[in-house]
Design a protein around this motif. Structure first.
Motif, PDB file in Angstrom:
ATOM      1  N   ASN A 299       0.824  -1.221   0.000  1.00 60.85           N
ATOM      2  CA  ASN A 299       0.000   0.000   0.000  1.00 60.85           C
ATOM      3  C   ASN A 299       0.853   1.263   0.000  1.00 60.85           C
ATOM      4  OD1 ASN A 299       0.937  -0.104   2.615  1.00 60.85           O
ATOM      5  ND2 ASN A 299      -1.075  -0.210   3.588  1.00 60.85           N
ATOM      6  N   GLU A 300       2.164   1.094  -0.208  1.00 61.00           N
ATOM      7  CA  GLU A 300       3.060   2.232  -0.400  1.00 61.00           C
ATOM      8  C   GLU A 300       4.085   1.883  -1.463  1.00 61.00           C
ATOM      9  OE1 GLU A 300       6.321   5.039   1.963  1.00 61.00           O
ATOM     10  OE2 GLU A 300       4.889   3.830   3.107  1.00 61.00           O
ATOM     11  N   GLU A 319       3.579   6.929  -3.464  1.00 64.56           N
ATOM     12  CA  GLU A 319       2.156   6.657  -3.652  1.00 64.56           C
ATOM     13  C   GLU A 319       1.668   5.814  -2.480  1.00 64.56           C
ATOM     14  OE1 GLU A 319      -0.258   6.848  -6.314  1.00 64.56           O
ATOM     15  OE2 GLU A 319       0.920   8.195  -7.569  1.00 64.56           O
ATOM     16  N   LYS A 320       0.558   6.217  -1.860  1.00 66.22           N
ATOM     17  CA  LYS A 320      -0.014   5.455  -0.762  1.00 66.22           C
ATOM     18  C   LYS A 320      -1.499   5.240  -1.009  1.00 66.22           C
ATOM     19  CE  LYS A 320       3.325   7.154   2.641  1.00 66.22           C
ATOM     20  NZ  LYS A 320       3.545   7.846   3.935  1.00 66.22           N
ATOM     21  N   ASP A 321      -2.020   4.112  -0.513  1.00 65.24           N
ATOM     22  CA  ASP A 321      -3.415   3.764  -0.732  1.00 65.24           C
ATOM     23  C   ASP A 321      -3.884   2.932   0.468  1.00 65.24           C
ATOM     24  OD1 ASP A 321      -5.462   3.542  -3.344  1.00 65.24           O
ATOM     25  OD2 ASP A 321      -5.710   1.909  -1.897  1.00 65.24           O
ATOM     26  N   VAL A 325      -1.352  -0.334  -4.022  1.00 64.54           N
ATOM     27  CA  VAL A 325      -0.933   0.480  -5.164  1.00 64.54           C
ATOM     28  C   VAL A 325      -0.516  -0.468  -6.279  1.00 64.54           C
ATOM     29  CG1 VAL A 325       0.655   2.241  -6.017  1.00 64.54           C
ATOM     30  CG2 VAL A 325      -0.119   2.312  -3.629  1.00 64.54           C
ATOM     31  N   SER A 343      -1.369   6.801 -12.247  1.00 61.78           N
ATOM     32  CA  SER A 343      -1.770   6.596 -10.855  1.00 61.78           C
ATOM     33  C   SER A 343      -3.286   6.566 -10.736  1.00 61.78           C
ATOM     34  CB  SER A 343      -1.214   7.725  -9.981  1.00 61.78           C
ATOM     35  OG  SER A 343      -1.756   7.677  -8.674  1.00 61.78           O
ATOM     36  N   GLU A 344      -3.772   5.864  -9.720  1.00 61.97           N
ATOM     37  CA  GLU A 344      -5.200   5.819  -9.396  1.00 61.97           C
ATOM     38  C   GLU A 344      -5.548   6.774  -8.256  1.00 61.97           C
ATOM     39  OE1 GLU A 344      -6.777   1.327 -10.313  1.00 61.97           O
ATOM     40  OE2 GLU A 344      -5.677   1.625  -8.434  1.00 61.97           O
ATOM     41  N   LYS A 345      -4.673   7.703  -7.951  1.00 60.63           N
ATOM     42  CA  LYS A 345      -4.842   8.469  -6.715  1.00 60.63           C
ATOM     43  C   LYS A 345      -6.101   9.338  -6.682  1.00 60.63           C
ATOM     44  CE  LYS A 345      -1.723  12.351  -7.856  1.00 60.63           C
ATOM     45  NZ  LYS A 345      -0.508  13.057  -7.392  1.00 60.63           N
ATOM     46  N   ASP A 346      -6.688   9.658  -7.858  1.00 60.32           N
ATOM     47  CA  ASP A 346      -7.945  10.421  -7.825  1.00 60.32           C
ATOM     48  C   ASP A 346      -9.164   9.504  -7.996  1.00 60.32           C
ATOM     49  OD1 ASP A 346      -8.090   9.806 -10.536  1.00 60.32           O
ATOM     50  OD2 ASP A 346      -8.513  11.859 -11.177  1.00 60.32           O
ATOM     51  N   ASN A 349      -7.505   5.480 -12.998  1.00 64.09           N
ATOM     52  CA  ASN A 349      -6.122   5.455 -13.474  1.00 64.09           C
ATOM     53  C   ASN A 349      -5.905   6.550 -14.513  1.00 64.09           C
ATOM     54  OD1 ASN A 349      -3.508   4.153 -13.377  1.00 64.09           O
ATOM     55  ND2 ASN A 349      -3.917   3.490 -15.476  1.00 64.09           N
ATOM     56  N   GLN A 363      -1.688  17.123 -13.928  1.00 59.16           N
ATOM     57  CA  GLN A 363      -2.417  15.893 -14.229  1.00 59.16           C
ATOM     58  C   GLN A 363      -2.912  16.015 -15.658  1.00 59.16           C
ATOM     59  OE1 GLN A 363      -5.531  14.793 -11.492  1.00 59.16           O
ATOM     60  NE2 GLN A 363      -6.348  13.198 -12.837  1.00 59.16           N
TER      61      GLN A 363
END
Length: 731
Positions: A299-300, A319-321, A325, A343-346, A349, A363
């Motif tokens: 997850n990091e 990146e953290k989730d 990730v 990234s899927e951060k928002d 992907n 972005q």
């Protein structure tokens, strides 16, 4: 309960159109190559941007050639190399160029090790002089030319070697490699399987340094499989396989300087001790190496830049989730060493642009859809090219967009699955297109406008051939299950009569991030489903929660509970479909392979009032038996999450079995071990449950070779017909 109407995106099936189609698909035809599609093999765009190469085979005499074609005319310009002109080899079946395209590596013989790894015999062919150099008299792994084309590095018996192509001298750069203990520059089993790469070494831009990952698997528990073969006594295959919660290989990062001959270890100041190194890649700066480190929970994900000249390192991106990730191959360095990252951060992907120091520049893509492939960056036009689901999650479209997130443009217009291969200067791209009704077509496009310039290759002969067969439409739709609109497809018998009630057979895979309901051309299984439909069975596929391309939340809802929500969705979907007048709710079956076998077993046991039968091929029966990287990504460890492992594993629900169950496995499965099936069999026996099972000696996770696939599908077909029947019932 009413379902929303099924809307076929591929058109309405009219029975009047099929009177001329009377041939029935047979299993023999499916597995003997009768429906094989023509493809462009090993397509490579040449550096000049005006030409591309492909690999052509002569099936009559077994010869092969690398042929050069002109983008503008699509005509063959020359044959770069042909096996007919090389006495030392009979043929080759793959190739790769050096960075300057002065040399090409020819693959002449390979022996599979695991899913992606091969031991092979390779030659380096110099285009100008036509000289041929054998890489090694031994079978080696992952030969990789230096950027200047003067040297080639490879793995042999767990060590790394470099061959000077000018002098012919071979230098061994590591010496501690030992089977089942130390591996240098080649991934161990679990990295290969779950991080999807084998070559764990990389050349720098100046061709004078090699960075590599060293795997110390001494403490990893070993797994053994009997190999029965044809001799009087079986042999044993023994390899290191870390099951969930067990010891992983201890990985370390190393650098070999070809000028000083010094081997050093590279370290960074990580915040965690138990970690993975899923990617390493040199930047454009020959002294700066990028390395991705990931904690065991996954997850990091941290991107580090290591300056090998200054012996310094810097964390540039983290990146953290809350779940995990994803690791991708989408890291691309631009000339100024700024980089492209996905990234899927928002929540979806998307593509991001960062400075070389890790500062977010912008972005580039945004929306409630997924970027599914990144193709490259045109520096002259400041334009990025990518593939996405903007036209619906079952489709793929190729797009261009300015690096400043402006002027987005679709470059393909046909609904279905489009994928692109761009010329080196991005003037052209070759689009590969297919859909549920159209076999693969290759067309040349203008990158600026997306317009088709010329067709290159199609499968019209296959289309014409299939016109003589009884074929049904694959009808795409959505079904609202447990509060979610799930993608699905349905194949009905060609002579479908809505006044009758048909048996229904469901297929699914359901693994995290996967997709089975997609608008693309047939696989071998699709022909099998057509055959089943010909015989009177409705075939259905539903992608439940946990599958991909509908956003991170939809995909990651199964975290720590693999087999809970996915099974609930299959059971509920079957119930709702069973309420349709034309489906016999008392004759519903389900099947799957690997994760799909895990799912079909669970569905039959937990949904014993819905499913009459199930087939499970090579299933995981308890996540305690599967590997660390995959399982812990979604479940953490068994020590941390025992209930998540046990409450959703089918081996613990055998007492609920009521219907008919067929269990199938290969004894040589290095991925999902036959141990899974053996433990399931014992549990079923002790629960006094009758079932059928089939074991394929020495066959791996794919269960193929010789007559094997045909035998397997005959077995499954007979079981389906016996348990579900094929005759519709009148209402």
């Amino acid at each position: 309960m009413k379902l929303r109407p099924l809307v076929a995106i591929v058109g309405f099936l009219s029975t009047s159109l099929i009177f001329c189609q009377n041939k029935q698909i047979s299993l023999d035809e499916i597995w003997n190559g009768s429906f094989r599609t023509e493809r462009m093999q090993a397509l490579h765009s040449l550096n000049n941007g005006k030409q591309y190469s492909v690999l052509n085979f002569n099936r009559q005499d077994g010869s092969s050639s690398i042929d050069i074609y002109d983008y503008q005319t699509l005509k063959k310009v020359e044959t770069l190399v042909s096996s007919d002109d090389i006495k030392a080899i009979k043929g080759f079946f793959d190739y790769s160029f050096s960075a300057d395209e002065s040399k090409v590596v020819l693959t002449t013989n390979e022996v599979p090790v695991f899913r992606r790894s091969r031991l092979g015999e390779y030659y380096v062919y110099t285009i100008e002089t036509k000289d041929l150099v054998k890489v090694s008299d031994n079978l080696v792994q992952e030969p990789n030319l230096s950027p200047d084309g003067t040297k080639i590095a490879y793995g042999y018996e767990n060590n790394l070697y470099v061959k000077d192509l000018v002098s012919g001298q071979v230098e061994q750069i590591t010496t501690d490699g030992k089977k089942n203990e130390i591996i240098n520059g080649i991934t161990d089993w679990v990295y290969e399987e779950e991080f999807s790469f084998v070559r764990a070494f990389d050349w720098n831009a100046d061709s004078n340094k090699i960075a590599f990952i060293r795997f110390d698997e001494t403490e990893v528990p070993q797994f053994s499989m009997d190999v029965y073969g044809s001799d009087l006594y079986p042999e044993q295959q023994v390899f290191k396989y870390p099951k969930a919660g067990e010891e992983n290989s201890k990985v370390s990062l190393h650098l070999f300087d070809l000028e000083t001959k010094i081997l050093t270890e590279l370290e960074v100041n990580k915040s965690y001790k138990d970690f993975y190194i899923p990617r390493l890649k040199w930047t454009n700066d020959p002294n700066v190496l990028s390395v991705q480190f990931m904690n065991r929970h996954q997850n990091e994900l941290d991107l580090w830049m290591i300056n090998t000249a200054k012996e310094s390192s810097k964390l540039v991106l983290s990146e953290k989730d809350k779940a995990y990730v994803d690791v991708t191959f989408n890291l691309t360095f631009l000339k100024d060493n700024s980089f492209i990252w996905t990234s899927e951060k928002d929540g979806y992907n998307h593509i991001y642009h960062y400075s070389k120091n890790g500062d977010l520049i912008n972005q580039i893509t945004k929306g409630d859809w997924e970027v599914t492939d990144y193709y490259g960056f045109n520096e002259k036009k400041n334009t990025i090219y990518y593939q996405s689901t903007e036209n619906g999650s079952i489709n793929r479209v190729v797009y261009s967009i300015n690096i400043k997130a402006k002027d987005k443009k679709p470059l393909t217009k046909t609904e279905g699955t489009n994928s692109a291969d761009f010329s080196a200067d991005y003037t052209y791209f070759i689009n590969t297109y297919s859909s549920a009704t159209t076999p693969p077509k290759y067309t040349l496009h203008n990158t600026k406008t997306g317009e088709v310039i010329k067709p290159i290759k199609d499968n019209d002969n296959l289309t014409e051939k299939l016109s003589n067969y009884v074929m049904s439409r694959k009808e795409f739709s959505t079904i609202n299950v447990n509060g979610n609109d799930l993608n699905m497809w349905m194949i009905k018998p060609a002579d479908f009569d809505a006044s009758k009630s048909y048996p229904m057979f469901m297929f699914q895979y359901s693994g995290p991030g996967s997709q089975s309901a997609a608008n693309r051309w047939n696989s071998a299984n699709d022909y099998w489903y057509q055959m089943l439909a010909q015989q009177g069975i409705i075939v259905v596929c539903v992608d439940g929660r946990g599958t991909g391309f509908k956003g991170a939340e939809f995909k990651k809802v199964t975290q720590n509970e693999l087999g809970k929500y996915e099974v609930e969705d299959q059971i509920q979907a079957a119930k709702q479909l069973g309420n349709l007048d034309y489906i016999d709710e008392n004759r519903i079956g389900i099947w799957g392979w690997s994760y799909g076998g895990f799912m079909s077993s669970n569905a039959l046991f937990k949904g014993n009032d819905v499913f009459k039968m199930a087939i499970a091929v090579a299933p995981v029966t308890s996540w305690r038996f599967y590997d660390t990287i995959y399982t812990e990504r979604y479940m953490t460890t068994p020590q941390e999450n025992p209930s998540g492992y046990d409450e959703n594993s089918p081996i613990n629900h055998v007492d609920k079995l009521k219907g008919d169950f067929l269990l199938i496995h290969g004894t040589g499965d290095d991925n999902v071990h036959v141990q899974n099936t053996m433990r399931m069999v014992e549990a079923l026996i002790q629960a006094d449950k009758q079932f059928e099972w089939m074991i394929y000696p020495d066959k791996n996770h794919g269960i193929y070779g010789g007559n094997t696939r045909l035998h397997l599908y005959k077995k499954m077909t007979d079981f389906i017909k016996k348990t579900l029947g094929t005759e519709p019932k009148g209402i």
